[in-house]
Design an enzyme around this catalytic site. Sequence first.
Site, short mmCIF file in Angstrom:
data_model
loop_
_atom_site.label_atom_id
_atom_site.label_comp_id
_atom_site.label_asym_id
_atom_site.label_seq_id
_atom_site.Cartn_x
_atom_site.Cartn_y
_atom_site.Cartn_z
N TYR A 141 -48.38 16.16 -69.35
CA TYR A 141 -48.93 16.02 -68.00
C TYR A 141 -49.01 17.37 -67.29
O TYR A 141 -49.88 17.59 -66.46
CB TYR A 141 -48.06 15.09 -67.15
N LYS A 192 -41.75 10.57 -80.83
CA LYS A 192 -42.63 10.58 -82.01
C LYS A 192 -42.14 11.72 -82.91
O LYS A 192 -42.89 12.64 -83.27
CB LYS A 192 -44.09 10.76 -81.57
N ASP A 224 -44.76 4.24 -81.50
CA ASP A 224 -45.67 3.17 -81.98
C ASP A 224 -44.88 1.90 -82.25
O ASP A 224 -45.29 0.79 -81.88
CB ASP A 224 -46.49 3.63 -83.20
N ASP A 248 -45.57 6.44 -69.44
CA ASP A 248 -46.72 5.94 -68.68
C ASP A 248 -47.29 4.72 -69.39
O ASP A 248 -47.54 3.68 -68.78
CB ASP A 248 -47.77 7.05 -68.59
N ASP A 252 -46.68 0.34 -68.45
CA ASP A 252 -47.76 -0.63 -68.18
C ASP A 252 -47.64 -1.80 -69.14
O ASP A 252 -47.82 -2.96 -68.76
CB ASP A 252 -49.14 0.03 -68.36
C1 IPM Z 1 -48.43 6.00 -63.04
C2 IPM Z 1 -49.88 6.32 -62.94
C3 IPM Z 1 -50.05 7.83 -62.78
C4 IPM Z 1 -49.48 8.48 -64.02
C5 IPM Z 1 -51.49 8.31 -62.50
C6 IPM Z 1 -52.08 7.63 -61.30
C7 IPM Z 1 -51.55 9.80 -62.37
O1 IPM Z 1 -50.55 5.83 -64.05
O2 IPM Z 1 -47.69 6.26 -62.08
O3 IPM Z 1 -48.02 5.47 -64.08
O4 IPM Z 1 -50.18 8.62 -65.03
O5 IPM Z 1 -48.32 8.84 -63.99
MG MG Z 2 -49.37 4.66 -65.36
#
Ligand code: IPM
Ligand code: MG
Length: 358
Positions: A141, A192, A224, A248, A252
């Site tokens: 990042y 990884k 993975d 990240d 999700d």
């Molecule tokens: C998160 C989001 C952010 C990230 C984006 C909006 C930059 O996806 O907080 O997970 O990738 O960290």
């Molecule tokens: Mg995110």
Amino acid sequence: MTYKIAILPGDGIGPEVIAEAVKVLERLRSAFGVRLELQSAPVGGAAYDAHKHPLPEPTLRLVKQADAVLLGAVGGSRWDSLPRELRPEKGLLTIRAELKLFANLRPAMLFPQLANAAALKPEAISGLDLLIVRELTGDIYFGKPRGIRRLENGERQGYDTMLYAEHEIERVARVAFEAARKRRKQVCSVDKANVLETSGLWREVVTRVAEEYPDVALSHMYVDNAAMQLVRAPKQFDVMLTGNMFGDILSDEASMLTGSIGMLPSASLDAHDKGMYEPIHGSAPDIAGRRLANPLAMILSAAMMFRYSFNELALADRIERAVVTVLDQGLRTSDIHTAGTKKVNTAEMGDAVVKALE
Ligand code: IPM
Ligand code: MG
């Protein structure tokens, strides 16, 4: 003691959900005598529209002076063609970097009332309670060099750099081990290491830090496999420790185990527990302005703020209990709505939480 809280609504559904969290805070102030000073400022695309920058100087100053920050969400396709430096996401990433918020805590726990709203079978997820500790200020990042360069044959090539220094791995690993001590005492470090140098070092350093925590069991897993295990048998995890990029993605994924991404709060902490608190769901432009958004992740983020930054555990509990109460009452925004429950809009959900604070 007055807590100074910076309120950054941001984009998409951010303003809608943060308005509900503010209702909760204002109720705590008026009915429970909690001393709070709330100050709002623009960030992300909204800030770009108003000030031509995703993190205007006054907003940065405000978040630096505040005791904690509540953030709604940033981003939207309207701003995607801007230069990267001016995009909404850059505002968020700059706050993380400037405030040195290196430890991102993303709990994924299933409220039993929502077992039927989740994609997995109820038996796979009932009792689920995992905590992802994601490193937040390093990795690909922020690594340099990065860019798009011209090759000799005229073709363009994009490149980014995955970087971790030992101290960055060490400090976030400690956060994970400390958190595990207060839970089921297991840390699974995700990397990884079979392919990446960065991950090889990551694994070595985490293993070294683990020696300071003999009461916590450490395991390692390739990312993975971790992605697979999260949907195959998520209850095997207690604390999952990982880098910025993998975290990240995995966070999700983990959100879907709990019924809805609209339920998951997060805390981003510095070395002194100053923090920024945001739902993990993002700006969801497709449902923005339609009163569909679920404000519970934002409200639960405010609860995390009381717990982690202010050490006001009773207030954190009170907010979390109020959320449980409204779920028990059968109230559901459309993302978690199932047969036999009552569909409510964003503000109705927020109002119900405020009422349940008593
Ligand atoms: C998160 C989001 C952010 C990230 C984006 C909006 C930059 O996806 O907080 O997970 O990738 O960290
Ligand atoms: Mg995110």
